[in-house]
Structure formats: structure tokens, C-alpha cells
Enzyme design. Structure first.
Site, PDB file in Angstrom:
ATOM      1  N   ILE A 273       4.189  -2.527  -3.101  1.00  0.00           N
ATOM      2  CA  ILE A 273       2.748  -2.051  -2.896  1.00  0.00           C
ATOM      3  C   ILE A 273       2.862  -1.407  -1.487  1.00  0.00           C
ATOM      4  O   ILE A 273       3.787  -1.688  -0.813  1.00  0.00           O
ATOM      5  CB  ILE A 273       2.107  -3.454  -2.578  1.00  0.00           C
ATOM      6  CG1 ILE A 273       1.926  -4.070  -3.895  1.00  0.00           C
ATOM      7  CG2 ILE A 273       0.525  -2.982  -2.299  1.00  0.00           C
ATOM      8  CD1 ILE A 273       1.014  -5.400  -3.919  1.00  0.00           C
ATOM      9  N   CYS A 274       2.245  -0.521  -1.205  1.00  0.00           N
ATOM     10  CA  CYS A 274       2.437   0.450   0.126  1.00  0.00           C
ATOM     11  C   CYS A 274       2.108  -0.370   1.267  1.00  0.00           C
ATOM     12  O   CYS A 274       2.590   0.035   2.291  1.00  0.00           O
ATOM     13  CB  CYS A 274       1.586   1.708  -0.064  1.00  0.00           C
ATOM     14  SG  CYS A 274      -0.222   1.456  -0.240  1.00  0.00           S
ATOM     15  N   THR A 275       1.396  -1.300   1.228  1.00  0.00           N
ATOM     16  CA  THR A 275       0.895  -2.197   2.413  1.00  0.00           C
ATOM     17  C   THR A 275       1.472  -3.563   2.218  1.00  0.00           C
ATOM     18  O   THR A 275       1.109  -4.211   2.849  1.00  0.00           O
ATOM     19  CB  THR A 275      -0.625  -2.527   2.427  1.00  0.00           C
ATOM     20  OG1 THR A 275      -1.089  -2.878   1.206  1.00  0.00           O
ATOM     21  CG2 THR A 275      -1.404  -1.188   2.716  1.00  0.00           C
TER      22      THR A 275
END
Length: 464
Positions: A273-275
């Protein structure tokens, strides 16, 4: 018939071959779109633009709503293909499809009421700021949440009157084609098209002088390449790229709760997940207990099979190389850090202790289920180290101190700061990434502003 090796190589270069990350079985092969066909697709979008722009916002919203409902009707089929092609668990894949439907319906309602501004001119004139579509949009989307992310960018672009050429990730092309087929049926010919391929095909698409808007969600490396291409064409660029998101664990927090938060941030969707939480700074007062608790959480996640496989062997190799490099530099794996035997591309939840700022796992996005931990003497040091980063996507802080929370909000140069919940947030927010993480609003109502441009109009009557 004898097949020459050169013929085999040519076929391999013209096709994308996808295997199931869970077990290594074949999902299938799909042809890459040729350069000439990509340019023809862009031209069709260009030809369709005047008619689509002239369609009222209300009518565009109705078509987008129909497309969203069509996706909802086929959610099981789409989610199953999502699972097979990316390795995401079926529940998570289904959640992504449902989020995509909600997003399409949201933009179908928001775009018709998207407002310009009236300006205060003279009593006999009319002055307004009028939003207008930009033109042809090239949209390049990732594999880690492909349906939801694609729906957001496609929905906002279409609702504002742009025509779209979409290139899904080369790691889930079958899913991208299926999504395109479901949605495109509800729009006029040429308004929404899908092309397939890798970096080369993407460069042909985003580098076209006939493209007015480029939106990209994906890796920083790809995003920076796209930015260089777009700089030559003058297209408007929106990009949300990788992050190196920090988690600060302050003294005084419940240790078990903090470990659970860190595990959620680092291991959910195998860290893809990018975050996701990429690096952890923990206060020395609670460090030993926190690392013990986080290691136990990692073991529990693996025992309960909560960590899905990484998207492919190439990604697993990259993740393991960063872990191996950190261990060569003195980090210790409390849990994980070993490539499992058997088919598929699984990697265990991994906790690294004794990490230092020079290690790749602390400097770069790992994009795997890895939680590297560094001990700090106080909150000020944690904040300084968290802020020393080229990326600027998001950061999380676990602290009982309101003063520390405010200091983090002020000091961390990221688009999103989350206090006491690594994945918290109200719906409708729209953050702007910074640094190497990108630029522009990538979601929320403000994405409609990115997908449009503003014309100032001054209108006066002819003198009598």
C-alpha cells in the site's frame, strides 16, 4: 512446424504473461498494444472529445452512474480476477471493487454540481470563472489497488468531460481490460479506451502531443520518468507515487496497542500500500517491550495467514534484497527475513531491529511486509529523523501528548499526517503528496479541479 528462438523471443516481447502470485499457476497472456494502435486510440479520443465535452454534466453523470452499477453487478467476477492476478485476498479484492463502485457513483453526483466562481465586476458586466474539461486524458494506474484507484481517476476525468485512454499496470492487464470493457459500454465510442503494455507502451501514451492531461498512480521511478516526458508536451500532470512513510511511537502509549498499529500499517496487503508504514522510530523508554510485542504480532499475522503473497517473484526479490542488505549492515531479524519454500511469491511478516538511517529499508520504499525499527532517545529525535526524507506521502504518530501531535503536524512535510491511527481518516479528504511522492490532488472532490481548467469570462453589453 519448427519455431525459431527469434520468433519465440518476439512473441514474448509482444505479450504480457501473468501468473498467480499465490501458487505460480498461469493466469494467461495478453498482447501488448502496439505503438501505432496506441496513437490511433489517442486520435479516436481526440475525435470524440468535442461531442463528449458538449454533453451536459447531468447526462455525463447518468452514464457514469450506469457504468458504476454495471461494475457492481459483476463485482464477484472482477474480484476473483483481481485475486488471481495480484494475489490480494478475496475479501480485500471485493472491498476494492465496492470502493470503486462507490467512487464512480460519487463522481457521477459531484461533477454536475461542480461550481465555478462569480467575480465582482461593474454593475453592467458579468465576470465568472468557468471550469472546462482539459481534453484527452492519459491515465496510468497501479496493480496494488487497481480497481479502486482506476475508478477514481477515470470517474473524475470522464465526469468533467475529458475523454480517456487508460493503461492499467502490466502486472494486472487482464483486470484492466475487463474493467475497461464493463465501463466503456456505457459511454459513446472513443470516450473511454484501454491499452495494455509496460513502460515502453506507457511512454508512447503519456509522451503524445495529443494528450492534454496525464494522471499517474504508481512507483516513484515511473512517475519521474512520466514527469520528464510530460515536461516536453505541456500536458497537465497529476501523480501520486511512492512513499517512505514513517511511524513515530512515543513514550507513554500502550505498548500492545502501538505494536498492533505498527503491524496493521506494515503488514496489511503484505505492505503493498503506498501509505504503508515503511520505517518505525520508537522511544527508548518503551523500545524493548514494543519490539517484543511487534515480533509477536508478526508471528500471529503469519500463523493466521493474514499476509497475502507479493504481486510476483520480482517484487519479492526486491523486498528480500533490502532486508538482506540491512542485515549485512547490522540489522537483526527478530521475525521473518527468509524466503519461504514452495510455489508463489509469499514473504513473511518481518521485523528488523537495530536499524540505522543509512540502510535501504529506512531510506527507500520497501513495498513488502517489513517493519524496520530504529530506537531514538526522545520525540524530538524521532521527529527530526522522520522529517529527513525525500518523499512526502504520509506519516503516522502514536503519542499521548497533544503538544507532540501538533509539532508533528507542523514539522512533517507530507500530504497526510495521521495521529493515533495508522489508517484513519474521514471520507472525502484529498491530500497533495510532496517531494518525490508526486504532486496534485489524486482523489476526493478536489480531483475534479485537477481534471479541469478554468477560463475567466468578462461579458459586457454593446454600448447603445
Amino acid at each position: 512446424m519448427r519455431v525459431h528462438q527469434s520468433d519465440t523471443n518476439a512473441a514474448a516481447e509482444s505479450e504480457l504473461h501473468i501468473t498467480n502470485p499465490a501458487d505460480g499457476t498461469s493466469v494467461g497472456s495478453i498482447a501488448k498494444t502496439g505503438e501505432a494502435e496506441i496513437r490511433e486510440t489517442i486520435q479516436r479520443a481526440r475525435e470524440a472529445f468535442p461531442g463528449w465535452r458538449g454533453t451536459s454534466a447531468g447526462e455525463r453523470g447518468q452514464m457514469l452512474r450506469a457504468a458504476g452499477r454495471a461494475l457492481a453487478e459483476r463485482e464477484a467476477e472482477v474480484a476473483e480476477l483481481h485475486r488471481r492476478e495480484t494475489g490480494k485476498d478475496l475479501e480485500g479484492a471485493l472491498g476494492g471493487v465496492r470502493a470503486a463502485v462507490d467512487t464512480l457513483l460519487q463522481y457521477s453526483e459531484l461533477a454536475p454540481v461542480h461550481r465555478g466562481k462569480s467575480l465582482l465586476g461593474s454593475g453592467t458586466s458579468l465576470d465568472v470563472m468557468r471550469p472546462e474539461p482539459r481534453g484527452v486524458a492519459a491515465i496510468v494506474t497501479p496493480w496494488n489497488d487497481p480497481v479502486a484507484v482506476s475508478a477514481g481517476l477515470l470517474g473524475a476525468a470522464l465526469a468533467m468531460g475529458n475523454t480517456v485512454v487508460h493503461k492499467p499496470s502490466e502486472r494486472c492487464p487482464h483486470l484492466g481490460v475487463l474493467l475497461g470493457e464493463i465501463l466503456a459500454e456505457h459511454f459513446p465510442h472513443g470516450v473511454l479506451s484501454t491499452v495494455t503494455g509496460g513502460a515502453r507502451e506507457g511512454e508512447v501514451l503519456v509522451g503524445s502531443a495529443e494528450v492534454d492531461l496525464v494522471a499517474h498512480v504508481g512507483s516513484t521511478h515511473a512517475g519521474e520518468r512520466i514527469a520528464r516526458s510530460v515536461a516536453l508536451t505541456g500536458a497537465h500532470l497529476v501523480r501520486e507515487n511512492g512513499g517512505n512513510d514513517a511511524l513515530i511511537v512515543d513514550s507513554g502509549v500502550p505498548v500492545q496497542w502501538a505494536a498492533e498499529q505498527a503491524a496493521i500499517g506494515a503488514f496489511t496487503n503484505a505492505g503493498q500500500i503506498c501509505t504503508s508504514v515503511e520505517r518505525i522510530f520508537v522511544h527508548r523508554d518503551i523500545a524493548a517491550d514494543f519490539i517484543d510485542a511487534l515480533a509477536a504480532e508478526a508471528q500471529r499475522w503469519d500463523a493466521e495467514e493474514r499476509v497475502p503473497p507479493l504481486v510476483d517473484d520480482r517484487m519479492r526479490d526486491e523486498v528480500h534484497e533490502q532486508v538482506r542488505s540491512a542485515m549485512d549492515r547490522g540489522a537483526r531479524a527478530r521475525v521473518g527475513g527468509v524466503v519461504p519454500e514452495g510455489p508463489g511469491s509469499r514473504y513473511p511478516a518481518t521485523v528488523l531491529e537495530a536499524c540505522t538511517p543509512d540502510m535501504a529499508v529506512m531510506r527507500e520504499e520497501t513495498f513488502g511486509p517489513v517493519a524496520p525499527v530504529m530506537i531514538v532517545d526522545d520525540f524530538a529525535e524521532a521527529l527530526e529523523r522522520a522529517a529527513a526524507d525525500e518523499y512526502g506521502l504520509s506519516a503516522s504518530v502514536l503519542t499521548p501528548s497533544l503538544g507532540h501531535a501538533h509539532a508533528a503536524i507542523d514539522r512533517l512535510a507530507v500530504g497526510t499526517v495521521k495521529i493515533n491511527n495508522v489508517f484513519g481518516g474521514a471520507p472525502g479528504g484529498a491530500a497533495q503528496p510532496r517531494g518525490r511522492s508526486g504532486a496534485g490532488f489524486g482523489y476526493g472532490p478536489e480531483l475534479l479541479d485537477e481534471m479541469s481548467t478554468v477560463k475567466v469570462v468578462h461579458l459586457e453589453p454593446v454600448p447603445e
